[in-house]
Design a protein around this motif. Sequence first.
Motif, PDB file in Angstrom:
ATOM      1  N   ARG A 141      31.930 -19.276  34.371  1.00 49.60           N
ATOM      2  CA  ARG A 141      32.972 -20.087  34.725  1.00 49.60           C
ATOM      3  C   ARG A 141      34.338 -19.361  33.882  1.00 49.60           C
ATOM      4  O   ARG A 141      34.218 -18.878  32.844  1.00 49.60           O
ATOM      5  CB  ARG A 141      32.948 -21.365  34.199  1.00 49.60           C
ATOM      6  N   TYR A 142      35.489 -18.922  34.689  1.00 49.44           N
ATOM      7  CA  TYR A 142      36.627 -18.721  33.999  1.00 49.44           C
ATOM      8  C   TYR A 142      37.645 -19.444  34.019  1.00 49.44           C
ATOM      9  O   TYR A 142      37.929 -20.072  35.238  1.00 49.44           O
ATOM     10  CB  TYR A 142      36.974 -17.139  34.480  1.00 49.44           C
ATOM     11  N   TYR A 143      38.321 -19.690  33.002  1.00 52.89           N
ATOM     12  CA  TYR A 143      39.237 -20.676  32.886  1.00 52.89           C
ATOM     13  C   TYR A 143      40.663 -20.457  32.052  1.00 52.89           C
ATOM     14  O   TYR A 143      40.474 -19.228  31.355  1.00 52.89           O
ATOM     15  CB  TYR A 143      38.804 -22.147  32.575  1.00 52.89           C
ATOM     16  N   CYS A 160      39.687 -17.209  29.455  1.00 50.94           N
ATOM     17  CA  CYS A 160      38.313 -17.613  28.665  1.00 50.94           C
ATOM     18  C   CYS A 160      36.954 -17.458  29.760  1.00 50.94           C
ATOM     19  O   CYS A 160      37.288 -17.485  31.056  1.00 50.94           O
ATOM     20  CB  CYS A 160      38.174 -19.144  28.173  1.00 50.94           C
ATOM     21  N   GLY A 161      35.871 -17.138  29.374  1.00 46.03           N
ATOM     22  CA  GLY A 161      34.912 -16.990  29.947  1.00 46.03           C
ATOM     23  C   GLY A 161      33.717 -18.047  29.555  1.00 46.03           C
ATOM     24  O   GLY A 161      33.475 -18.000  28.139  1.00 46.03           O
ATOM     25  N   ASP A 162      33.003 -18.659  30.117  1.00 46.11           N
ATOM     26  CA  ASP A 162      31.772 -19.540  29.849  1.00 46.11           C
ATOM     27  C   ASP A 162      30.574 -18.984  30.425  1.00 46.11           C
ATOM     28  O   ASP A 162      30.399 -19.120  31.726  1.00 46.11           O
ATOM     29  CB  ASP A 162      32.221 -21.195  30.425  1.00 46.11           C
ATOM     30  N   GLU A 163      29.638 -18.398  29.691  1.00 48.75           N
ATOM     31  CA  GLU A 163      28.279 -17.863  30.307  1.00 48.75           C
ATOM     32  C   GLU A 163      27.114 -18.630  29.960  1.00 48.75           C
ATOM     33  O   GLU A 163      26.023 -18.232  30.170  1.00 48.75           O
ATOM     34  CB  GLU A 163      28.088 -16.482  29.805  1.00 48.75           C
ATOM     35  N   VAL A 187      33.717 -16.438  25.528  1.00 53.18           N
ATOM     36  CA  VAL A 187      34.464 -15.285  25.325  1.00 53.18           C
ATOM     37  C   VAL A 187      36.232 -15.292  25.919  1.00 53.18           C
ATOM     38  O   VAL A 187      36.240 -16.009  26.831  1.00 53.18           O
ATOM     39  CB  VAL A 187      33.786 -14.186  26.084  1.00 53.18           C
ATOM     40  N   SER A 188      36.805 -14.930  24.990  1.00 53.04           N
ATOM     41  CA  SER A 188      38.157 -14.828  24.982  1.00 53.04           C
ATOM     42  C   SER A 188      38.525 -13.236  25.659  1.00 53.04           C
ATOM     43  O   SER A 188      37.848 -12.461  25.012  1.00 53.04           O
ATOM     44  CB  SER A 188      39.220 -15.142  24.000  1.00 53.04           C
ATOM     45  N   TYR A 189      39.285 -13.139  26.770  1.00 52.60           N
ATOM     46  CA  TYR A 189      39.768 -12.165  27.301  1.00 52.60           C
ATOM     47  C   TYR A 189      41.169 -11.771  27.222  1.00 52.60           C
ATOM     48  O   TYR A 189      41.964 -12.720  27.499  1.00 52.60           O
ATOM     49  CB  TYR A 189      39.315 -11.645  28.676  1.00 52.60           C
ATOM     50  N   LYS A 213      36.707 -19.457  19.348  1.00 49.53           N
ATOM     51  CA  LYS A 213      36.948 -20.736  19.130  1.00 49.53           C
ATOM     52  C   LYS A 213      37.647 -21.553  20.164  1.00 49.53           C
ATOM     53  O   LYS A 213      37.790 -22.712  20.592  1.00 49.53           O
ATOM     54  CB  LYS A 213      37.388 -21.205  17.702  1.00 49.53           C
ATOM     55  N   LYS A 214      38.945 -20.861  20.476  1.00 47.07           N
ATOM     56  CA  LYS A 214      40.068 -21.397  21.488  1.00 47.07           C
ATOM     57  C   LYS A 214      39.239 -21.526  22.974  1.00 47.07           C
ATOM     58  O   LYS A 214      39.775 -22.363  23.882  1.00 47.07           O
ATOM     59  CB  LYS A 214      41.369 -20.532  21.405  1.00 47.07           C
ATOM     60  N   CYS A 215      38.046 -21.069  23.091  1.00 51.10           N
ATOM     61  CA  CYS A 215      37.590 -20.946  24.523  1.00 51.10           C
ATOM     62  C   CYS A 215      36.296 -22.129  24.509  1.00 51.10           C
ATOM     63  O   CYS A 215      35.759 -22.568  25.503  1.00 51.10           O
ATOM     64  CB  CYS A 215      36.985 -19.869  24.844  1.00 51.10           C
ATOM     65  N   GLN A 216      36.222 -22.521  23.270  1.00 54.39           N
ATOM     66  CA  GLN A 216      34.796 -23.661  23.212  1.00 54.39           C
ATOM     67  C   GLN A 216      35.371 -24.968  23.680  1.00 54.39           C
ATOM     68  O   GLN A 216      36.577 -25.327  23.115  1.00 54.39           O
ATOM     69  CB  GLN A 216      34.239 -23.467  22.093  1.00 54.39           C
TER      70      GLN A 216
END
Length: 217
Positions: A141-143, A160-163, A187-189, A213-216
């Motif tokens: 998921r990318y958001y 952000c990416g959620d793997e 993961v932050s990109y 942390k900002k993506c969690q």
Amino acid sequence: MNRRPALLAVAALTTAAALSLSACGGGDGDSKSDDKIEGAGNSETKSPSPKASKDAIERPEIKLPKGVKNVFEGTETGDPKKDAVLADHKRVINSVDEAITVKARKHPALKFYSKGDALTSAATYIQSFYDAGVTWTGETRYYDHAVTFLKDGAAAVTYCGDETKSYSKNRKTGAVKKTPGDSDDYVSYNTRMEKNSKGVWQATMVTSEEGAKKCQP
């Protein structure tokens, strides 16, 4: 971590980065050449015919295999310029994942949507999967996408990416290694995108931070 293979040694990274990047090849065959990122490849092998998109640009087709899914959230902002950047940015991600997960002699979309440092780092990342003998399956998921236009005409895309729901899969046996997600799977990109003469927004540089942390949640 779920889908990402172990990082390669520095020497291996240097070797992969030095390879010609006109295409990405590989697969499940016994030939070692099938497990490497190819240059020109077999001159007798024809790339898939490009297809026209809504913007009249002829683009190479990207197809992810069954069981592999990328979900993009918030990529339609209502701003046509930003939406155009985000549309090609999605294709950047899908082109890399196609090269990882689809057995093919060539993956023309990879170079169509990435160049420079971004193409080099993508090749290194893709090669790490082949060297580890794995691919991936599941859903990523990318958001939290944001587009910032820069003074030089480029655009910066942060997201952000959620793997946590994507998993490593053995290329030969098909065995899926399902492990509980952890903080490193968020993961932050930050991707630099530049528009080429054809009107395509290409990735030219990508940085990332695992466990951001900002993506969690």
